[in-house]
Design an enzyme around this catalytic site. Sequence first.
Site, short mmCIF file in Angstrom:
data_model
loop_
_atom_site.label_atom_id
_atom_site.label_comp_id
_atom_site.label_asym_id
_atom_site.label_seq_id
_atom_site.Cartn_x
_atom_site.Cartn_y
_atom_site.Cartn_z
N GLU A 18 -9.62 -2.12 5.15
CA GLU A 18 -10.26 -1.82 6.43
C GLU A 18 -11.55 -2.62 6.60
O GLU A 18 -12.10 -3.14 5.62
CB GLU A 18 -10.60 -0.32 6.48
CG GLU A 18 -9.40 0.61 6.33
CD GLU A 18 -8.60 0.78 7.61
OE1 GLU A 18 -8.71 -0.08 8.51
OE2 GLU A 18 -7.87 1.78 7.72
N ASP B 266 0.81 -1.22 0.00
CA ASP B 266 0.00 0.00 0.00
C ASP B 266 0.84 1.26 0.00
O ASP B 266 2.06 1.22 0.18
CB ASP B 266 -0.97 -0.01 1.20
CG ASP B 266 -0.29 -0.43 2.50
OD1 ASP B 266 0.95 -0.37 2.57
OD2 ASP B 266 -1.01 -0.80 3.44
N HIS C 143 -7.18 -4.81 9.91
CA HIS C 143 -6.85 -4.56 8.51
C HIS C 143 -5.56 -5.25 8.11
O HIS C 143 -4.65 -5.44 8.92
CB HIS C 143 -6.84 -3.06 8.17
CG HIS C 143 -5.71 -2.27 8.74
ND1 HIS C 143 -5.87 -1.01 9.24
CD2 HIS C 143 -4.39 -2.55 8.88
CE1 HIS C 143 -4.70 -0.54 9.66
NE2 HIS C 143 -3.79 -1.46 9.46
N ASP D 248 -7.73 -2.94 14.03
CA ASP D 248 -9.08 -3.23 13.54
C ASP D 248 -9.10 -4.44 12.61
O ASP D 248 -10.12 -4.73 11.99
CB ASP D 248 -9.67 -1.99 12.84
CG ASP D 248 -8.82 -1.53 11.65
OD1 ASP D 248 -7.80 -2.19 11.35
OD2 ASP D 248 -9.18 -0.52 11.02
#
Length: 247
Positions: free
Chosen positions: A143, A67, A138, A136
């Site tokens: 996400e 990313d 990810h 979370d």
Amino acid sequence: MRIIVCPDYNAMSRQAANVIAAQVIMKPDCVLGLATGSTPVGAYQQLAKWQQQGDVTFKDVRTVNLDEYRGLPGTHDQSYRYFMNTNLFDHIDIDKANTYVPNGMAEDVDAECAAYDERIQEFGGIDLQLLGIGHDGHIGFNEPADHFSCGTNCVELTDMTIDANARFFANRDDVPRQALTMGMQAIMQAKAVLMVVSGADKAEIIRKSFCGPITPEVPASILQLHPNVTLVGDEAALAGLKEEGLV
Ligand code: PGA
């Protein structure tokens, strides 16, 4: 899934570096999927040390990163291109022309995402994908959502991710709100996946990811369907798996 419990961060880093080095020794022209974040830094340092000692070479390796922040050029010290150069590529014998990070400055984001996936396909896919995990759940910047992403795409970062990453910026407002991320398809099609995790604050999300339901609300839970996952973590991060009797 193979789970390797290490006493601490340094041991975890060394173990993860061993898995990556083994991949490169087995297939010197392999395609490595690489990750940023604080967790893999120790493994990168170990790999650089081994390369400088002549124990492993990256001269024929190609890399694709997960990313990149949208709007940050590769020269920005918080861009993931900059992170990869300074934490790994500048210290090993890899040809930087063979290292790929999504272009966060691309004007046509959709074209950039499509080209990124095409390149991975042209390479024949990823041999070993390194992953961290967010609080979370990810992986990359995929996400929590109501569906799993497929190809490389541009995402809105969650407040939790912006908060977590604010520590690297002068203030929270400087954290980009969007990022380009490899989707689940390239990650899940990788021949092997190596997840690294450290610290008690990750124990609960690791438990949810590997013992809970497979759901896009916990993106990493998709890895339960991958046939070749190695999870390397320190005792604190894997405490939830121990309670569940997995280790
Ligand atoms: P961290 O980030 O290694 O800095 O905890 C992991 C991630 O968000 O993927």
